[in-house]
Design a protein around this motif. Structure first.
Motif, short mmCIF file in Angstrom:
data_model
loop_
_atom_site.label_atom_id
_atom_site.label_comp_id
_atom_site.label_asym_id
_atom_site.label_seq_id
_atom_site.Cartn_x
_atom_site.Cartn_y
_atom_site.Cartn_z
N LEU A 452 46.03 33.80 36.48
CA LEU A 452 45.32 34.99 36.96
C LEU A 452 44.71 34.74 38.33
N GLU A 453 44.25 33.51 38.56
CA GLU A 453 43.68 33.17 39.86
C GLU A 453 44.73 33.32 40.96
N ARG A 454 45.94 32.82 40.71
CA ARG A 454 47.01 32.95 41.71
C ARG A 454 47.40 34.40 41.93
N VAL A 455 47.48 35.16 40.83
CA VAL A 455 47.82 36.59 40.95
C VAL A 455 46.75 37.31 41.77
N ALA A 456 45.48 37.02 41.47
CA ALA A 456 44.37 37.69 42.19
C ALA A 456 44.39 37.34 43.67
N TRP A 457 44.59 36.07 44.00
CA TRP A 457 44.65 35.68 45.41
C TRP A 457 45.86 36.28 46.11
N THR A 458 46.97 36.41 45.38
CA THR A 458 48.17 37.05 45.95
C THR A 458 47.90 38.51 46.27
N VAL A 459 47.27 39.20 45.31
CA VAL A 459 46.93 40.62 45.52
C VAL A 459 45.95 40.75 46.70
N ALA A 460 44.93 39.89 46.71
CA ALA A 460 43.95 39.94 47.81
C ALA A 460 44.63 39.66 49.15
N GLY A 461 45.51 38.65 49.17
CA GLY A 461 46.22 38.33 50.40
C GLY A 461 47.08 39.48 50.86
N LEU A 462 47.76 40.13 49.92
CA LEU A 462 48.60 41.28 50.25
C LEU A 462 47.77 42.42 50.83
#
Length: 526
Positions: A452-462
């Motif tokens: 979930l941390e990776r998904v959240a950072w990916t979404v934030a980065g996007l």
């Protein structure tokens, strides 16, 4: 024979009173030391004493009654997805891109839901909201910069919301009331908000439920009048499509969804319920209920945004007027396209826009109180803090209303600048949120997992990259001259440097990378 039941009842009452007393005492201690989102006496008790005999790590069974008691914060949060700035993004998306970006609206809403659930997670698990946690997490200079950025984002959003509400008042008065009068009327909602808050959190939440219902009914009525093509609508939701001609509208759809002040707001709103952060079962129970109600609230907001987009897609996609439609003249174009009818669509649009503007300005005031109190730890009375928060936005808004009252084009340009201002602040809400929600020392067992941390950072980065594109495109088209260009470059350098600093504090970067950064970037604490 009747004595035992009375004794059992009295024991239950004593247990209830004792629980309330302990919570109030704990709240009194904390409030004497620092600013809090809600005093203990203001919080709603969600108790289940029959289940208190079970260990604290066990989650109580699902209850519809409890879901109802936890319902409220998610709907207040969802109003930021329905403010006048979002409605303008919807109508421009529909007029210029037709139905083709509905899929993006849906996925942007899902991304927004993920961010808001993380915000709620921080608030429930720690018992403190994001602004308070940032005050402890970052050095004094950094938290002052974060507070300043949050205030800028809030002022930008509030100007759009107040102007949107004033435009609605102008529409409903048939132009009798000028824009600046509408601004003054909207400013008075601060006192309405204070009046409702004195009667409890549930009364305030009920008022917002009415405003959301008015929006839903108004825009659903418009949707029914316009009769959009159902097949194209379904294709727009299910089939991803993007062209070079609609890239700016696509960026706008995503950029409108994540509002910086809303990330701070939701982490505070969830504390309106009494949840002991030391009882893991109770915390998980609260998170489960908040996840359900937030999902329901954003589903409603998605439908309302879809209604607005499709109405303008049906009426104006492919027409000469498509590129000229903005929030100021949208009502006029709707009236020309769809005519009067039993109840003129112009007034339906005006009522929906007024509900959106009024509700979002009140939540903006609410967010402003939490942001100011959390970052600065101000022990001010709520009416004083609300007055200060409203003044920050109302004074510049009145100036804007007087200066731009006669020019629709100028208001549209101003709105573009305000969108840019808010887009610039997004990293300063998202990065601290993801940093804190990933900290085991702070979150304990409620720290997000690695996936979930990776998904959240990916979404934030996007989201940050998409908004970065919007900023770059805007500055290339608007910034002219050597002096202005140098100023923009200097500000951009400082802006990027601060983002790098925040990321370096997050723990997401490999330690080898952090060690290569300048010494000041790797320092933590106060």
């Amino acid at each position: 024979m009747s004595a035992p039941p009375r004794e059992e009842g009295s024991k239950e009452e004593e247990k209830d009173e004792e629980a309330n007393r302990l919570l109030e005492e704990a709240g009194a201690v904390s409030s004497s030391e620092e600013d809090v989102a809600y005093e203990a006496g203001e919080k709603i008790l969600v108790a289940d004493f029959d289940f208190d005999t079970v260990d604290d790590a066990t989650v109580p069974p699902f209850s519809w009654k409890k879901l109802w008691l936890f319902t409220g914060p998610g709907f207040l949060m969802s109003i930021a997805f329905l403010d006048p700035g979002n409605l303008e993004g919807d109508l421009q998306s529909g007029a210029i891109a037709g139905y083709s970006l509905l899929w993006l609206l849906m996925w942007a809403t899902i991304m927004g839901l993920l961010i808001q659930l993380l915000s709620a997670r921080v608030g429930v698990a720690t018992g403190r909201h994001l602004a308070e946690l940032c005050r402890d997490e970052y050095p004094h200079w950094a938290r002052l910069v974060l507070w300043f950025m949050a205030e800028l984002a809030l002022i930008g959003a509030d100007i759009q919301e107040v102007i949107g509400s004033a435009i609605a008042i102008q529409i409903l008065s048939r132009g009798v009331l000028p824009l600046w009068v509408g601004v003054l009327i909207t400013a008075s909602d601060c006192f309405f908000f204070l009046f409702l808050e004195n009667y409890g959190v549930r009364k305030l939440e009920a008022a917002f439920a009415v405003l959301i219902s008015i929006m839903g009914l108004s825009f659903a009525w418009m949707f029914a009048d316009a009769r959009p093509n159902r097949q194209e609508l379904l294709m727009g939701i299910l089939v991803p499509r993007l062209s070079s001609k609609t890239i700016r509208q696509a960026v706008g759809v995503v950029g409108c969804v994540i509002m910086p002040h809303n990330v701070f707001l939701h982490s505070a709103l969830v504390q309106s319920r009494k949840v002991d952060p030391n009882k893991k079962g109770r915390v998980q129970e609260a998170l489960n209920y908040y996840s359900i109600e937030s999902s329901a609230a954003l589903s409603v907001s998605f439908l309302i945004n879809l209604f607005v987009t499709t109405v303008f897609a049906k009426g104006f996609y492919g027409t000469k007027q498509a590129k000229d439609i903005g929030l100021v003249n949208a009502g006029q174009y709707l009236e020309e396209k769809y005519g009067g009818g039993v109840f003129p669509i112009l007034y339906i649009w005006g009522i929906g826009l007024l509900a959106a503007g009024q509700s979002s300005t009140i939540t903006g005031t609410y967010a402003g109180q939490f942001i100011m109190g959390g970052f600065l730890n101000l022990r001010l009375k709520k009416w004083m803090r609300a007055l200060i928060t409203r003044s920050f936005a109302i004074v510049p808004t009145i100036i804007v209303a007087i200066v731009f009252n006669t020019s629709e084009a100028s208001l549209d340009i101003l709105n573009e600048w305000l969108n840019v201002l808010q887009s610039m602040q997004i990293p300063f809400a998202l990065i601290p949120l993801l940093t804190l929600v990933s900290k085991e020392q702070l979150m304990g067992t409620f720290r997000v997992g690695p996936v979930l941390e990776r998904v959240a950072w990916t979404v934030a980065g996007l989201i940050i990259v998409i908004n970065g594109y919007l900023l770059l495109d805007f500055f290339i088209s608007e910034v002219n001259g050597v002096l202005l260009g140098l100023l923009a470059c200097s500000c951009t350098t400082a802006y990027i440097a601060f983002i790098v600093y925040l990321v370096s504090q997050s723990g997401i970067l490999p330690s080898a990378w952090v060690n290569r950064l300048p010494k000041g970037f790797s320092s933590t604490g106060n």
